[in-house]
Design a protein around this motif. Structure first.
Motif, PDB file in Angstrom:
ATOM      1  N   GLN A  14       0.822  -1.203   0.000  1.00 52.44           N
ATOM      2  CA  GLN A  14       0.000   0.000   0.000  1.00 52.44           C
ATOM      3  C   GLN A  14       0.861   1.259   0.000  1.00 52.44           C
ATOM      4  O   GLN A  14       0.535   2.245  -0.658  1.00 52.44           O
ATOM      5  CB  GLN A  14      -0.937  -0.014   1.220  1.00 52.44           C
ATOM      6  N   LEU A  15       1.957   1.225   0.740  1.00 55.14           N
ATOM      7  CA  LEU A  15       2.830   2.392   0.796  1.00 55.14           C
ATOM      8  C   LEU A  15       3.444   2.676  -0.573  1.00 55.14           C
ATOM      9  O   LEU A  15       3.556   3.831  -0.993  1.00 55.14           O
ATOM     10  CB  LEU A  15       3.939   2.167   1.829  1.00 55.14           C
ATOM     11  N   GLN A  16       3.826   1.615  -1.285  1.00 54.52           N
ATOM     12  CA  GLN A  16       4.369   1.804  -2.630  1.00 54.52           C
ATOM     13  C   GLN A  16       3.329   2.411  -3.566  1.00 54.52           C
ATOM     14  O   GLN A  16       3.649   3.255  -4.406  1.00 54.52           O
ATOM     15  CB  GLN A  16       4.859   0.462  -3.185  1.00 54.52           C
ATOM     16  N   THR A  17       2.071   1.987  -3.388  1.00 59.25           N
ATOM     17  CA  THR A  17       0.999   2.558  -4.194  1.00 59.25           C
ATOM     18  C   THR A  17       0.850   4.055  -3.923  1.00 59.25           C
ATOM     19  O   THR A  17       0.729   4.867  -4.841  1.00 59.25           O
ATOM     20  CB  THR A  17      -0.331   1.843  -3.898  1.00 59.25           C
ATOM     21  N   LEU A  18       0.857   4.405  -2.629  1.00 58.48           N
ATOM     22  CA  LEU A  18       0.752   5.826  -2.262  1.00 58.48           C
ATOM     23  C   LEU A  18       1.956   6.617  -2.747  1.00 58.48           C
ATOM     24  O   LEU A  18       1.828   7.755  -3.204  1.00 58.48           O
ATOM     25  CB  LEU A  18       0.605   5.961  -0.738  1.00 58.48           C
ATOM     26  N   GLN A  19       3.155   6.030  -2.624  1.00 62.61           N
ATOM     27  CA  GLN A  19       4.364   6.741  -3.079  1.00 62.61           C
ATOM     28  C   GLN A  19       4.325   6.984  -4.573  1.00 62.61           C
ATOM     29  O   GLN A  19       4.701   8.065  -5.043  1.00 62.61           O
ATOM     30  CB  GLN A  19       5.600   5.929  -2.688  1.00 62.61           C
ATOM     31  N   LYS A  20       3.887   5.972  -5.331  1.00 63.51           N
ATOM     32  CA  LYS A  20       3.769   6.142  -6.774  1.00 63.51           C
ATOM     33  C   LYS A  20       2.743   7.216  -7.102  1.00 63.51           C
ATOM     34  O   LYS A  20       2.957   8.070  -7.981  1.00 63.51           O
ATOM     35  CB  LYS A  20       3.383   4.812  -7.408  1.00 63.51           C
ATOM     36  N   HIS A  21       1.609   7.166  -6.379  1.00 59.12           N
ATOM     37  CA  HIS A  21       0.555   8.169  -6.577  1.00 59.12           C
ATOM     38  C   HIS A  21       1.068   9.565  -6.257  1.00 59.12           C
ATOM     39  O   HIS A  21       0.823  10.527  -6.998  1.00 59.12           O
ATOM     40  CB  HIS A  21      -0.628   7.816  -5.674  1.00 59.12           C
ATOM     41  N   LEU A  22       1.838   9.666  -5.165  1.00 64.31           N
ATOM     42  CA  LEU A  22       2.395  10.960  -4.756  1.00 64.31           C
ATOM     43  C   LEU A  22       3.376  11.479  -5.804  1.00 64.31           C
ATOM     44  O   LEU A  22       3.391  12.673  -6.125  1.00 64.31           O
ATOM     45  CB  LEU A  22       3.097  10.815  -3.402  1.00 64.31           C
ATOM     46  N   GLU A  29       3.356  10.900  -8.990  1.00 63.63           N
ATOM     47  CA  GLU A  29       2.604  11.367 -10.156  1.00 63.63           C
ATOM     48  C   GLU A  29       2.026  12.766  -9.916  1.00 63.63           C
ATOM     49  O   GLU A  29       2.054  13.628 -10.803  1.00 63.63           O
ATOM     50  CB  GLU A  29       1.481  10.383 -10.468  1.00 63.63           C
ATOM     51  N   ILE A  30       1.523  12.977  -8.690  1.00 62.09           N
ATOM     52  CA  ILE A  30       0.942  14.286  -8.371  1.00 62.09           C
ATOM     53  C   ILE A  30       2.022  15.359  -8.363  1.00 62.09           C
ATOM     54  O   ILE A  30       1.838  16.469  -8.885  1.00 62.09           O
ATOM     55  CB  ILE A  30       0.221  14.222  -7.010  1.00 62.09           C
ATOM     56  N   LYS A  31       3.179  15.039  -7.765  1.00 59.14           N
ATOM     57  CA  LYS A  31       4.259  16.022  -7.730  1.00 59.14           C
ATOM     58  C   LYS A  31       4.748  16.355  -9.137  1.00 59.14           C
ATOM     59  O   LYS A  31       5.138  17.494  -9.416  1.00 59.14           O
ATOM     60  CB  LYS A  31       5.403  15.496  -6.871  1.00 59.14           C
ATOM     61  N   THR A  32       4.758  15.358 -10.024  1.00 63.35           N
ATOM     62  CA  THR A  32       5.139  15.620 -11.412  1.00 63.35           C
ATOM     63  C   THR A  32       4.160  16.590 -12.062  1.00 63.35           C
ATOM     64  O   THR A  32       4.561  17.523 -12.773  1.00 63.35           O
ATOM     65  CB  THR A  32       5.168  14.297 -12.202  1.00 63.35           C
ATOM     66  N   LYS A  33       2.847  16.379 -11.797  1.00 62.98           N
ATOM     67  CA  LYS A  33       1.844  17.296 -12.311  1.00 62.98           C
ATOM     68  C   LYS A  33       2.068  18.704 -11.775  1.00 62.98           C
ATOM     69  O   LYS A  33       1.941  19.695 -12.498  1.00 62.98           O
ATOM     70  CB  LYS A  33       0.452  16.806 -11.911  1.00 62.98           C
ATOM     71  N   ILE A  34       2.408  18.810 -10.486  1.00 65.04           N
ATOM     72  CA  ILE A  34       2.644  20.129  -9.885  1.00 65.04           C
ATOM     73  C   ILE A  34       3.819  20.811 -10.566  1.00 65.04           C
ATOM     74  O   ILE A  34       3.786  22.017 -10.845  1.00 65.04           O
ATOM     75  CB  ILE A  34       2.878  19.981  -8.372  1.00 65.04           C
ATOM     76  N   CYS A  35       4.883  20.062 -10.833  1.00 64.25           N
ATOM     77  CA  CYS A  35       6.033  20.641 -11.542  1.00 64.25           C
ATOM     78  C   CYS A  35       5.617  21.136 -12.924  1.00 64.25           C
ATOM     79  O   CYS A  35       6.045  22.209 -13.369  1.00 64.25           O
ATOM     80  CB  CYS A  35       7.147  19.600 -11.660  1.00 64.25           C
ATOM     81  N   ASP A  36       4.751  20.328 -13.617  1.00 60.09           N
ATOM     82  CA  ASP A  36       4.274  20.745 -14.929  1.00 60.09           C
ATOM     83  C   ASP A  36       3.464  22.035 -14.840  1.00 60.09           C
ATOM     84  O   ASP A  36       3.580  22.929 -15.697  1.00 60.09           O
ATOM     85  CB  ASP A  36       3.415  19.633 -15.549  1.00 60.09           C
ATOM     86  N   ILE A  37       2.629  22.129 -13.797  1.00 60.25           N
ATOM     87  CA  ILE A  37       1.810  23.331 -13.615  1.00 60.25           C
ATOM     88  C   ILE A  37       2.693  24.546 -13.363  1.00 60.25           C
ATOM     89  O   ILE A  37       2.473  25.632 -13.925  1.00 60.25           O
ATOM     90  CB  ILE A  37       0.813  23.115 -12.462  1.00 60.25           C
ATOM     91  N   LYS A  38       3.706  24.371 -12.496  1.00 61.45           N
ATOM     92  CA  LYS A  38       4.617  25.487 -12.216  1.00 61.45           C
ATOM     93  C   LYS A  38       5.348  25.918 -13.479  1.00 61.45           C
ATOM     94  O   LYS A  38       5.532  27.114 -13.734  1.00 61.45           O
ATOM     95  CB  LYS A  38       5.606  25.079 -11.129  1.00 61.45           C
ATOM     96  N   ASP A  39       5.776  24.932 -14.304  1.00 60.08           N
ATOM     97  CA  ASP A  39       6.446  25.270 -15.561  1.00 60.08           C
ATOM     98  C   ASP A  39       5.499  26.013 -16.497  1.00 60.08           C
ATOM     99  O   ASP A  39       5.888  26.955 -17.190  1.00 60.08           O
ATOM    100  CB  ASP A  39       6.946  23.991 -16.242  1.00 60.08           C
ATOM    101  N   GLU A  40       4.207  25.603 -16.495  1.00 60.06           N
ATOM    102  CA  GLU A  40       3.217  26.258 -17.344  1.00 60.06           C
ATOM    103  C   GLU A  40       3.017  27.701 -16.908  1.00 60.06           C
ATOM    104  O   GLU A  40       2.923  28.613 -17.728  1.00 60.06           O
ATOM    105  CB  GLU A  40       1.888  25.505 -17.259  1.00 60.06           C
ATOM    106  N   ILE A  41       2.983  27.909 -15.584  1.00 59.83           N
ATOM    107  CA  ILE A  41       2.798  29.274 -15.063  1.00 59.83           C
ATOM    108  C   ILE A  41       3.979  30.151 -15.460  1.00 59.83           C
ATOM    109  O   ILE A  41       3.822  31.294 -15.893  1.00 59.83           O
ATOM    110  CB  ILE A  41       2.627  29.236 -13.532  1.00 59.83           C
ATOM    111  N   LYS A  42       5.194  29.598 -15.309  1.00 60.34           N
ATOM    112  CA  LYS A  42       6.382  30.358 -15.694  1.00 60.34           C
ATOM    113  C   LYS A  42       6.373  30.674 -17.189  1.00 60.34           C
ATOM    114  O   LYS A  42       6.755  31.760 -17.613  1.00 60.34           O
ATOM    115  CB  LYS A  42       7.642  29.580 -15.329  1.00 60.34           C
TER     116      LYS A  42
END
Length: 586
Positions: A184-192, A194-207
């Motif tokens: 379960q922890l590996q599932t959450l880590q993988k999910h986390l 993916e979300i952090k990657t999306k956040i980086c993409d959003i920050k790059d889009e804003i810049k």
């Protein structure tokens, strides 16, 4: 290319069309050579012409794109039906006959408005929502660690009530718990991730949008892809469930049962935020929940293991509390604190005197002056109660026993910084070279060098160079922990000197200041605590480098740290020369 920086011989006067552009009329938006300035004034006396150097023309001047069909012609109109900029020659042709045409200024304003709205939604809605999702997932991970830790403890407790015949079954059940937790922890880590990657993409889009909005080139507005629909679709929400442990009064091989409950996900579990205010440090409910959530760390303390038992599990208090405050009387600064016992602490400040204080009374019990008269850089206490201090200028490490100072280590071409006493009785000394280019940790048994820790597996330095503050301690699992101010990090290696992790602070920081570690200590739960002088907080991380919470308690430039046998934290405050005793574990 930006016309303000491009070569002027590429620009010609709008009047004579031969001379190089030298001047510009900000009123009429006309490029001129010096010879044509008078003619421009005489052509229209009704306007108040503002003539400036070409390089000083208004930065807001609209720069239209060149026509793709007619070379150097400027496109000042936009065909909405064809979706392309058009020049005067295009307009004269039949190609756009009957089409709706708008000025480039209008289309520019329309696209800017759409980009501004997109940026606003990304900044104030989507990005904050993803951050809260990260905090939510991290909170679930902490809860998962705690629940599975409690589950393992319950299984162990019931297992101890029975004889050797059920030991194998208990071991099997605990292995299943670990396997389920890890899955379960590996599932959450993988999910986390993916979300952090999306956040980086959003920050790059804003810049990227910021760059486009700051640009005067209209063509750049057409290069911004439409990705809002992708970010508006929020990730699925992971629902954490925990197995139930049931005690059955049956035969020995049927005493226990463990029900497996897999992780679930909900595509519509999260909702979009409508404001960003909650992201400010100290105000977000999710942030508060994460910081206050205690986490159990099951680690064997080497001191307890000798007796065949592990230290009792303690949880973090929701709110750490100040037990007592001691004024040390140093003139300007207080740097280090070391526990002699649960009733007495050693301190060192801005002079060559080390002071022993009574914790309960707050009174000065003893003062020791360094043998050389230099200011000590760090202090520690051995298992037998002897004081240890480093003398950087004298290149020595010294012990004080029965008020008599003895030189234990003298260095050549190196100067000692911080020192700590290990559970095995060794000394760990962090030092830097005379040319300030190297830093290393050396383990000593008495005055004999046993181990040197300086480089990682790739031959790169583990620690920053220069004469920066660095402090060292040993964790209960025998990891060696260094707070490296020069690297703005806590560097942790195992007993063999292999890098385990680097901790570089937690976001958001309490005062939004860069992480600036000073003193470092550990407790019976293998937590690592380090003082952050920039933010006036103490960070608590677990033995694997995961952030657990901050300790505030109104600290003023926290510097030195130590813990006593009851896991009380002592903080040497550089700002007010006081030592605070803080209770942070139950």
């Amino acid at each position: 290319m930006d016309p303000s920086t491009s070569a002027q011989d590429m620009m010609r006067c709008d009047l004579c069309e031969t001379a190089v552009v030298q001047m510009h009329c900000d009123t009429c938006l006309v490029n001129l050579c010096k010879a044509c300035v008078g003619e421009h004034f005489s052509a229209d006396f009704s306007n108040h012409h503002k003539i400036v150097d070409f390089k000083d023309r208004k930065k807001s001047t609209l720069i239209c794109p060149r026509c793709t069909s007619h070379g150097e012609e400027t496109c000042e109109m936009y065909c909405t039906q064809c979706g392309i900029p058009v020049c005067s020659i295009c307009l004269a042709s039949d190609q756009h006959l009957g089409h709706k045409l708008v000025r480039m200024q209008e289309i520019r304003d329309e696209k800017r408005d759409k980009l501004i709205k997109k940026q606003t939604e990304l900044k104030e809605t989507i990005y904050p929502t993803y951050q809260d999702i990260v905090y939510d997932v991290q909170s679930k991970m902490s809860q998962l660690e705690k629940e599975y830790g409690d589950l393992s403890t319950a299984i162990t407790k019931h297992g101890e009530d029975w004889h050797r015949e059920i030991d194998k079954l208990v071991k099997k059940l605990k292995a299943e718990v670990d396997e389920m937790k890890n899955t379960q922890l590996q599932t959450l880590q993988k999910h986390l991730a993916e979300i952090k990657t999306k956040i980086c993409d959003i920050k790059d889009e804003i810049k990227s949008i910021d760059s486009v909005l700051d640009s005067t080139h209209i063509s750049s507005l057409f290069s911004v892809p439409s990705t809002l629909h992708e970010y508006r679709k929020l990730p699925r929400k992971i629902i954490v469930s925990f197995p139930k442990f049931t005690l059955k009064k049956l035969q020995a091989d049927q005493l226990f049962s463990l029900k497996t409950i897999p992780l679930k996900s909900d595509e519509h579990g999260y909702s979009m935020k409508t404001t960003q205010k909650s992201l400010k440090a100290g105000s977000s409910p999710l942030v508060k929940q994460l910081l206050d959530e205690p986490e159990t760390v099951n680690t064997i303390d080497t001191r307890y293991s000798k007796a065949g038992s592990s230290p009792p599990v303690k949880q973090l208090l929701d709110e750490p509390e100040t037990v007592t405050t001691i004024d040390t009387g140093y003139k300007d600064y207080l740097y280090s604190v070391a526990c002699l016992s649960d009733e007495e602490i050693w301190t060192r400040g801005d002079d060559n005197i080390m002071k022993l204080y009574s914790i309960n009374q707050g009174s000065l019990l003893k003062s020791i002056t360094t043998k050389s008269g230099n200011i000590p850089i760090d202090i520690a206490v051995t298992e037998s109660g002897d004081l240890v201090y480093t003398d950087c200028d004298d290149r020595t490490v010294n012990t004080v026993k029965n008020e008599k100072t003895e030189e234990v280590i003298r260095l050549q071409n190196w100067k000692p910084l911080s020192v700590c006493c290990t559970s095995s009785g060794d000394l760990l000394v962090i030092m830097y070279s005379d040319n300030y280019k190297q830093t290393k940790v050396v383990r000593y048994s008495g005055s004999t060098e046993k181990q040197t820790i300086q480089f990682d597996d790739k031959g790169k330095p583990l620690y920053s160079s220069g004469r920066y503050n660095r402090y060292i301690t040993e964790n209960r699992n025998l990891d060696i922990c260094v707070s490296d101010y020069g690297a703005s990090a806590v560097v942790v290696v195992n007993q063999a000197g292999k890098l385990r992790f680097r901790y570089t602070g937690h976001t958001p920081a309490p005062k939004n200041e860069p992480f600036s570690p000073r003193g470092i200590t550990t407790d019976s739960q293998s937590h690592i605590l380090t003082a952050d002088i920039n933010n006036d907080y103490v960070h608590i991380i677990d033995q694997d480098g995961q952030f657990l919470r901050y300790i505030d308690c109104g600290l003023s430039y926290p510097w030195g740290l130590c813990t006593d046998t009851n896991d009380n934290l002592f903080v040497a405050q550089c700002g007010n020369r006081q030592v605070k005793k803080i209770k942070y574990l139950q």
